[in-house]
Design an enzyme around this catalytic site. Structure first.
Site, PDB file in Angstrom:
ATOM      1  N   GLU A   1       0.747  -1.166  -0.048  1.00 46.87           N
ATOM      2  CA  GLU A   1       0.046   0.128  -0.023  1.00 46.87           C
ATOM      3  C   GLU A   1       0.926   1.399  -0.030  1.00 46.87           C
ATOM      4  OE1 GLU A   1      -3.256   0.402  -0.456  1.00 46.87           O
ATOM      5  OE2 GLU A   1      -3.188  -1.807  -0.541  1.00 46.87           O
TER       6      GLU A   1
ATOM      7  N   SER B   1      19.700  -7.831  -8.280  1.00 45.72           N
ATOM      8  CA  SER B   1      18.447  -7.950  -9.435  1.00 45.72           C
ATOM      9  C   SER B   1      19.164  -8.618 -10.386  1.00 45.72           C
ATOM     10  CB  SER B   1      18.170  -6.633  -9.948  1.00 45.72           C
ATOM     11  OG  SER B   1      17.845  -5.667  -9.140  1.00 45.72           O
TER      12      SER B   1
ATOM     13  N   HIS C   1       3.441  -9.986  -9.765  1.00 54.75           N
ATOM     14  CA  HIS C   1       4.986  -9.919  -9.913  1.00 54.75           C
ATOM     15  C   HIS C   1       5.708  -8.673  -8.815  1.00 54.75           C
ATOM     16  CE1 HIS C   1       9.009 -10.703 -10.949  1.00 54.75           C
ATOM     17  NE2 HIS C   1       9.227  -9.461 -11.291  1.00 54.75           N
ATOM     18  N   SER C   2       5.155  -7.484  -9.146  1.00 54.27           N
ATOM     19  CA  SER C   2       5.877  -6.493  -8.138  1.00 54.27           C
ATOM     20  C   SER C   2       4.946  -5.321  -8.442  1.00 54.27           C
ATOM     21  CB  SER C   2       7.206  -6.193  -8.832  1.00 54.27           C
ATOM     22  OG  SER C   2       6.901  -5.691 -10.219  1.00 54.27           O
TER      23      SER C   2
END
Ligand code: TPP
Length: 435
Positions: free
Chosen positions: A105, A191, A320-321
């Site tokens: 959020e 990453s 996913h993100s």
């Protein structure tokens, strides 16, 4: 003649070395029915022209301990963990879930730049983390925050990393969710997919040399398993006999790519035997099955110095993100099925309730308490300043090079002139000299 002898010497001594080590034995014809003697494989002859089928057998079965109602199917498979440990496992899973909701959020409101939730995969994290020893080394991908949660990474530190504030041990340099903890032996996440897998094998090789009785666990998704680095890692781990657990979270998707576009074999576990790696497939929504599989894997890899592959079948319930809207490539009904019918948190909760270790009152109490803890850590992190901007020049090398010092000075001069155009009041001033 003398020169020829000299030339021959190194070769003949190499041969005797290999013979001494039993590395190479000369082929011998024993009978006309002898087995093939090619050094590359142990196999029989065949006169039948036949290709090995890729679907020779049903998929590797999915090991489970509990059914969806949290009932143990075979009592001898119940790990019978102590109540305290089980409660810690359950609370780690639910705390992770509460933290995910708040940070997701907060990204939606632009308070942090990025986030990745762990919805639906909590059982894979906690079940495996609970089966390890605290000094075992962890390499993760990015969706394994539960391992850190189980090991006691403070909520404040999760938040500090996501906010990239002055208290972040990573000095605010990486994107959110790229956690790391030297104290908790969790190697900092990066990453580029798959790169941690061969690195983890190297660490496991070092553990073997040091005879520490420890193992390395390396997490990755089924998508990352398509990287070349995964192949290098599997093969090195087998040939160099390293005590490592490869833990694949097969959650059905790599962003928008479903598994049938990712591979055509029997998932990831099916690849293990081809590398000479013992492998198991487990129900990733069954925390106790994940625990048993990881515990057994750990015992084997330490006792025998060999890698083990665990493929945990699960489902990525979240997007996913925060950069992804998964309704663009999968149905809401599909997601709802997993969320409501086969969720690792509700399954472990049912198991606890069957054992009279948890009830509605305990749930309500913990929910309130955990939400307060998350909100408190969130508010603390948000109040903090960003790290001194000069820290972007340090740790590039162990010590700043003359070139980097010059660049830092240029930036300082620039800010003397144009500082008004930068949000400098949000940045802390380091109180130790930077080098
Ligand atoms: C080398 C590399 N290629 C591509 C990406 C972009 N990328 C980030 S996450 C991801 C999907 C990974 O899926 P999977 O390994 O199954 O893990 P999951 O997100 O499902 O947990 C991709 C393609 C990357 N980070 N690194």
């Amino acid at each position: 003649m003398r020169a020829a002898t000299r030339l021959l010497l190194p070769w003949s001594s190499r041969l005797s070395y290999t013979a001494r080590k039993g590395i190479h034995t000369s082929p011998q014809i024993l009978s006309k029915d002898e087995r093939p003697q090619f050094p590359g494989a142990k196999a029989n002859w065949t006169e039948k022209l036949e290709f090995v089928k890729s679907d020779l057998y049903d998929g590797i079965p999915v090991y489970r301990v509990m059914d969806r109602d949290g009932k143990v199917m075979r009592p001898d498979q119940d790990p019978k963990l102590p109540k305290d440990k089980l409660i810690h496992m359950y609370q780690s899973m639910t705390l992770l879930n509460s933290m995910d909701k708040i940070l997701y959020e907060s990204q939606r409101q632009g308070r942090i730049s990025f986030y990745m939730t762990n919805y639906g995969e909590e059982g894979t994290h906690i079940g495996s983390a609970a089966a390890l020893e605290p000094d075992d080394l962890v390499y993760g991908q990015y969706r394994e925050a539960g391992v850190l949660m189980y090991r006691g990474f403070p909520l404040d530190q999760f938040m500090n990393q996501c906010y990239g504030n002055e208290l972040d041990v990573g000095k605010g340099r990486q994107m959110p969710v790229h956690y790391g903890s030297k104290d908790l032996r969790f190697v900092t996440i990066s990453s580029p997919l798959g790169t941690q897998i061969p690195q983890a094998v190297g660490s496991a090789y070092a553990f073997k040399q040091q005879q520490k009785g420890l193992c390395v666990i390396c997490y990755f998704g089924e998508g990352a398993a398509s990287e070349g680095d995964a192949h290098a890692a599997f093969n090195f781990s087998a040939t160099l006999e390293c005590p490592i657990i490869f833990f694949c979270r097969n959650n059905g998707y790599a962003i928008s790519t479903p598994t049938h576009e990712q591979y055509r074999g029997d998932g990831i576990a099916g690849r293990g035997p081809a590398y000479g790696i013992q492998s198991i497939r487990v129900d990733g929504n069954d925390t106790l099955a994940v625990y048993n599989a990881t515990r057994a894997a750990r015992e084997i890899c330490i006792r025998e110095n060999r890698p083990i592959l665990v493929e945990a079948m699960t489902y990525r319930i979240g997007h996913h993100s925060t950069s992804d809207d998964s309704s663009a490539y999968r149905s809401v009904d599909e997601v709802r099925f997993w969320d409501s019918t086969d969720h690792p948190i509700s399954r472990l909760r049912k198991y606890l309730v069957h054992n009279s270790w948890w009830d509605d009152a305990a749930e309500a109490d913990w929910k309130k308490k955990s939400k307060t803890m998350v909100m408190q850590a969130f508010a603390n992190a948000e109040k903090k300043l960003k790290p001194d901007w000069r820290l972007m020049f340090t740790d590039v090398y162990e010590k700043m090079t003359p070139g980097l010092k010059e660049q830092m000075k240029e930036m300082e001069d620039h800010l003397v002139k144009y500082g008004d155009h930068y949000p400098l009041k949000n940045y802390a001033k380091a109180n130790t000299p930077l080098e």
